[in-house]
Design a protein around this motif. Structure first.
Motif, PDB file in Angstrom:
ATOM      1  N   CYS A  56       0.823  -1.147  -0.140  1.00  0.00           N
ATOM      2  CA  CYS A  56      -0.160   0.024  -0.083  1.00  0.00           C
ATOM      3  C   CYS A  56       0.945   1.395   0.058  1.00  0.00           C
ATOM      4  O   CYS A  56       2.090   1.186   0.051  1.00  0.00           O
ATOM      5  N   HIS A  98      -1.120  -6.003   7.062  1.00  0.00           N
ATOM      6  CA  HIS A  98      -0.907  -6.903   5.804  1.00  0.00           C
ATOM      7  C   HIS A  98      -0.755  -8.474   6.777  1.00  0.00           C
ATOM      8  O   HIS A  98       0.263  -8.949   6.654  1.00  0.00           O
ATOM      9  N   CYS A 154       3.267   1.468   2.805  1.00  0.00           N
ATOM     10  CA  CYS A 154       4.365   0.392   2.402  1.00  0.00           C
ATOM     11  C   CYS A 154       5.277   0.871   1.908  1.00  0.00           C
ATOM     12  O   CYS A 154       6.722   0.946   2.096  1.00  0.00           O
ATOM     13  N   HIS A 195       3.903  -2.234  10.733  1.00  0.00           N
ATOM     14  CA  HIS A 195       3.008  -1.921   9.898  1.00  0.00           C
ATOM     15  C   HIS A 195       2.269  -3.180   9.179  1.00  0.00           C
ATOM     16  O   HIS A 195       1.199  -3.384   8.801  1.00  0.00           O
TER      17      HIS A 195
HETATM   18 ZN   LIG Z   1       0.955  -1.334   3.832  1.00  0.00          ZN
END
Ligand SMILES: [Zn+2]
Length: 71
Positions: A10, A47, A13, A42
């Motif tokens: 994302c 995720h 990320c 994160h």
């Molecule tokens: Zn991410």
């Protein structure tokens, strides 16, 4: 730390990965660790499928290392 992961990063990320690759230029070990920890945190929260994939891979790598040890 080198991790090759097969997933759709994302926007956050991408920012974190960019910071991580830039942190290679930082000589401060603690700062590098913080960048890695931030990214892993994160991943853990956003995720979970990636984290599951990592956990699944780890025992396989360990077995390979043990095998090499006894050669
Ligand atoms: Zn991410």
């Amino acid at each position: 730390m080198k991790l090759y992961l097969d997933f759709e990063p994302c926007d956050e990320c991408k920012t974190l990965i960019k910071e991580l690759s830039e942190s290679d230029l930082i000589s401060d070990e603690q700062e590098k660790e913080e960048e890695s920890a931030k990214f892993l945190r994160h991943l853990t929260y956003n995720h979970t499928e990636v984290v599951k994939a990592i956990i699944k891979d780890v025992p396989i790598q360990k077995k390979r290392q043990e095998f090499d040890w006894f050669k």
